[in-house]
Write a protein that holds these residues in place. Structure first.
Motif, PDB file in Angstrom:
ATOM      1  N   LEU A   3      -9.351   0.877   1.091  1.00 13.59           N
ATOM      2  CA  LEU A   3      -8.478   0.096   1.960  1.00 13.59           C
ATOM      3  C   LEU A   3      -7.130   0.796   2.139  1.00 13.59           C
ATOM      4  CD1 LEU A   3      -7.656  -2.448   3.533  1.00 13.59           C
ATOM      5  CD2 LEU A   3      -6.997  -3.490   1.346  1.00 13.59           C
ATOM      6  N   MET A   4      -6.532   1.262   1.054  1.00 12.96           N
ATOM      7  CA  MET A   4      -5.228   1.914   1.142  1.00 12.96           C
ATOM      8  C   MET A   4      -5.306   3.211   1.944  1.00 12.96           C
ATOM      9  SD  MET A   4      -3.000  -0.022  -0.233  1.00 12.96           S
ATOM     10  CE  MET A   4      -1.603   1.066  -0.502  1.00 12.96           C
ATOM     11  N   LEU A   5      -6.358   3.999   1.743  1.00 10.57           N
ATOM     12  CA  LEU A   5      -6.502   5.247   2.487  1.00 10.57           C
ATOM     13  C   LEU A   5      -6.663   4.990   3.983  1.00 10.57           C
ATOM     14  CD1 LEU A   5      -8.841   7.288   0.104  1.00 10.57           C
ATOM     15  CD2 LEU A   5      -6.400   7.662   0.531  1.00 10.57           C
ATOM     16  N   ARG A   6      -7.432   3.957   4.310  1.00 14.75           N
ATOM     17  CA  ARG A   6      -7.618   3.631   5.732  1.00 14.75           C
ATOM     18  C   ARG A   6      -6.307   3.184   6.375  1.00 14.75           C
ATOM     19  NH1 ARG A   6      -8.515  -1.018   8.362  1.00 14.75           N
ATOM     20  NH2 ARG A   6      -8.950  -2.229   6.467  1.00 14.75           N
ATOM     21  N   LEU A   7      -5.547   2.330   5.679  1.00 14.78           N
ATOM     22  CA  LEU A   7      -4.289   1.844   6.234  1.00 14.78           C
ATOM     23  C   LEU A   7      -3.260   2.976   6.349  1.00 14.78           C
ATOM     24  CD1 LEU A   7      -3.901  -1.601   4.423  1.00 14.78           C
ATOM     25  CD2 LEU A   7      -4.731  -1.149   6.737  1.00 14.78           C
ATOM     26  N   ARG A   8      -3.219   3.845   5.362  1.00 19.80           N
ATOM     27  CA  ARG A   8      -2.274   4.957   5.427  1.00 19.80           C
ATOM     28  C   ARG A   8      -2.611   5.912   6.567  1.00 19.80           C
ATOM     29  NH1 ARG A   8      -1.746   6.099  -1.099  1.00 19.80           N
ATOM     30  NH2 ARG A   8      -0.189   4.460  -1.497  1.00 19.80           N
ATOM     31  N   LYS A   9      -3.892   6.134   6.792  1.00 25.96           N
ATOM     32  CA  LYS A   9      -4.317   6.985   7.914  1.00 25.96           C
ATOM     33  C   LYS A   9      -3.905   6.356   9.241  1.00 25.96           C
ATOM     34  CE  LYS A   9      -8.436   9.378   9.664  1.00 25.96           C
ATOM     35  NZ  LYS A   9      -8.439   8.892  11.056  1.00 25.96           N
ATOM     36  N   THR A  10      -4.090   5.048   9.366  1.00 26.33           N
ATOM     37  CA  THR A  10      -3.677   4.346  10.583  1.00 26.33           C
ATOM     38  C   THR A  10      -2.164   4.458  10.792  1.00 26.33           C
ATOM     39  OG1 THR A  10      -5.491   2.763  10.343  1.00 26.33           O
ATOM     40  CG2 THR A  10      -3.675   2.122  11.790  1.00 26.33           C
ATOM     41  N   ALA A  11      -1.413   4.313   9.708  1.00 28.21           N
ATOM     42  CA  ALA A  11       0.053   4.396   9.800  1.00 28.21           C
ATOM     43  C   ALA A  11       0.504   5.778  10.244  1.00 28.21           C
ATOM     44  CB  ALA A  11       0.670   4.043   8.451  1.00 28.21           C
ATOM     45  N   ARG A  12      -0.178   6.821   9.792  1.00 30.82           N
ATOM     46  CA  ARG A  12       0.201   8.188  10.176  1.00 30.82           C
ATOM     47  C   ARG A  12      -0.112   8.477  11.634  1.00 30.82           C
ATOM     48  NH1 ARG A  12      -2.291   9.554   5.258  1.00 30.82           N
ATOM     49  NH2 ARG A  12      -4.124  10.294   6.416  1.00 30.82           N
ATOM     50  N   GLU A  13      -1.202   7.904  12.129  1.00 30.42           N
ATOM     51  CA  GLU A  13      -1.696   8.281  13.446  1.00 30.42           C
ATOM     52  C   GLU A  13      -1.256   7.352  14.567  1.00 30.42           C
ATOM     53  OE1 GLU A  13      -5.892   8.446  12.888  1.00 30.42           O
ATOM     54  OE2 GLU A  13      -5.832  10.303  11.695  1.00 30.42           O
ATOM     55  N   THR A  14      -0.694   6.194  14.239  1.00 30.51           N
ATOM     56  CA  THR A  14      -0.285   5.231  15.255  1.00 30.51           C
ATOM     57  C   THR A  14       1.103   4.688  14.925  1.00 30.51           C
ATOM     58  OG1 THR A  14      -1.145   3.253  14.132  1.00 30.51           O
ATOM     59  CG2 THR A  14      -2.709   4.542  15.438  1.00 30.51           C
ATOM     60  N   THR A  15       1.574   3.791  15.751  1.00 30.71           N
ATOM     61  CA  THR A  15       2.832   3.087  15.472  1.00 30.71           C
ATOM     62  C   THR A  15       2.555   1.659  15.024  1.00 30.71           C
ATOM     63  OG1 THR A  15       2.986   2.414  17.796  1.00 30.71           O
ATOM     64  CG2 THR A  15       4.122   4.461  17.156  1.00 30.71           C
ATOM     65  N   GLU A  16       1.324   1.409  14.579  1.00 34.08           N
ATOM     66  CA  GLU A  16       0.922   0.069  14.160  1.00 34.08           C
ATOM     67  C   GLU A  16       1.520  -0.277  12.798  1.00 34.08           C
ATOM     68  OE1 GLU A  16      -3.200  -2.268  12.892  1.00 34.08           O
ATOM     69  OE2 GLU A  16      -3.283  -0.396  14.039  1.00 34.08           O
ATOM     70  N   ASP A  17       1.948  -1.531  12.642  1.00 35.17           N
ATOM     71  CA  ASP A  17       2.453  -2.015  11.362  1.00 35.17           C
ATOM     72  C   ASP A  17       1.267  -2.439  10.510  1.00 35.17           C
ATOM     73  OD1 ASP A  17       3.748  -3.106   9.217  1.00 35.17           O
ATOM     74  OD2 ASP A  17       4.393  -4.917  10.268  1.00 35.17           O
ATOM     75  N   VAL A  18       0.812  -1.542   9.633  1.00 33.92           N
ATOM     76  CA  VAL A  18      -0.395  -1.813   8.850  1.00 33.92           C
ATOM     77  C   VAL A  18      -0.140  -2.817   7.733  1.00 33.92           C
ATOM     78  CG1 VAL A  18      -1.420   0.423   9.365  1.00 33.92           C
ATOM     79  CG2 VAL A  18       0.057   0.175   7.360  1.00 33.92           C
ATOM     80  N   TRP A  19       1.130  -3.102   7.433  1.00 36.19           N
ATOM     81  CA  TRP A  19       1.420  -4.066   6.369  1.00 36.19           C
ATOM     82  C   TRP A  19       0.856  -5.447   6.707  1.00 36.19           C
ATOM     83  CZ3 TRP A  19       3.080  -3.389   1.555  1.00 36.19           C
ATOM     84  CH2 TRP A  19       3.494  -4.513   0.832  1.00 36.19           C
ATOM     85  N   SER A  20       0.855  -5.780   7.987  1.00 34.93           N
ATOM     86  CA  SER A  20       0.331  -7.089   8.383  1.00 34.93           C
ATOM     87  C   SER A  20      -1.142  -7.220   8.031  1.00 34.93           C
ATOM     88  CB  SER A  20       0.528  -7.303   9.891  1.00 34.93           C
ATOM     89  OG  SER A  20      -0.119  -6.273  10.622  1.00 34.93           O
ATOM     90  N   GLU A  21      -1.885  -6.109   8.073  1.00 43.82           N
ATOM     91  CA  GLU A  21      -3.292  -6.166   7.687  1.00 43.82           C
ATOM     92  C   GLU A  21      -3.427  -6.316   6.175  1.00 43.82           C
ATOM     93  OE1 GLU A  21      -7.433  -3.594   8.150  1.00 43.82           O
ATOM     94  OE2 GLU A  21      -5.712  -3.173   9.438  1.00 43.82           O
ATOM     95  N   LEU A  22      -2.538  -5.691   5.438  1.00 48.53           N
ATOM     96  CA  LEU A  22      -2.565  -5.834   3.988  1.00 48.53           C
ATOM     97  C   LEU A  22      -2.228  -7.263   3.574  1.00 48.53           C
ATOM     98  CD1 LEU A  22      -2.963  -4.286   1.328  1.00 48.53           C
ATOM     99  CD2 LEU A  22      -0.516  -3.824   1.322  1.00 48.53           C
TER     100      LEU A  22
END
Length: 238
Positions: A13-32
């Motif tokens: 889960l953490m690796l997927r969210l970190r990858k999303t954060a690097r590649e987009t401007t999406e706030d992945v914290w909301s998914e966490l």
């Protein structure tokens, strides 16, 4: 039958969210922050790790952190709304008390221009950063409590320390002072503190909504009255 949450599941889960954060401007914290078992487990472990690192005290005002999760929110030093890429960066995370959290909110102390690709270096930080700066080198504080009175003082020793006093700690002290200036608010404050001191329990959304509403009213009242100084003493309880 419950599926055990393994280290592999949390890591994926953490690796997927970190990858999303690097590649987009999406706030992945909301998914966490989703209401599922894995997200809850990861966030609880993260909070526990941060609290252990901090003694556990609030990274800004140095009050002891209480047991309930809602009394120890996770702080994004550079706000995630403006710096979504850093929402899961360990160096951008700390634990605060509810007072510091409600006063700071999403204040952008860095004001770094876009694009926000690399986390800023300490040399560029004209504000206090709890993961880079040693508290004792930047702020002196004194807290005295008796049965009926509380005295709190903060003194900035450096530009970063003075910035923290002016932008946050003065508001926190003024907020506590305002709470205690009104008899009914003082009773509610004591009740909230007692609830926060209880062992970890289930989420209490109604209580949080009530606290947020009060914080909003107090925030407006503080704006009307002007900014307090960080060395104010809280008035004696009757």
């Amino acid at each position: 039958m419950k599926v055990p949450i393994t280290r592999r599941i949390r890591l994926d889960l953490m690796l997927r969210l970190r990858k999303t954060a690097r590649e987009t401007t999406e706030d992945v914290w909301s998914e966490l922050s989703q209401d599922d078992a894995v997200s809850k487990d990861v966030k609880a472990r993260l909070r526990k790790s941060l609290k252990r690192r901090q003694e556990p005290r609030c990274c800004y005002c140095k009050r002891w952190l209480l047991n309930h999760a809602s009394a120890a929110p996770i702080e994004h030093v550079l706000p995630r709304a403006i710096y979504p890429r850093f929402s899961l960066r360990a160096r951008n995370l700390a634990i605060v008390c509810v007072d510091c959290n409600s006063v700071k909110k999403a204040a952008d102390w860095g004001k770094y221009p876009k694009p926000h690709k690399r986390y800023p270096s300490p040399e560029t930080m004209l504000f206090f950063h709890p993961r880079y700066h040693k508290y004792d080198e930047h702020i002196r504080f004194l807290r005295l409590e008796t049965n009926r009175q509380e005295l709190v003082t903060y003194h900035g020793l450096t530009p970063q320390g003075r910035h923290l006093c002016n932008e946050l700690l003065s508001g926190v002290v003024a907020k506590r002072s305002l709470w205690r200036s009104y008899p009914k608010l003082k009773v509610w404050l004591r009740t909230l503190d007692e609830l926060d001191a209880q062992p970890e329990t289930n989420p209490r959304p109604e209580l949080e909504a009530f606290r947020n509403a009060l914080d909003g009213v107090l925030g407006e009242r503080l704006k009307d009255g002007g900014k307090a100084q960080a060395w104010w003493a809280l008035p004696e309880e009757k």
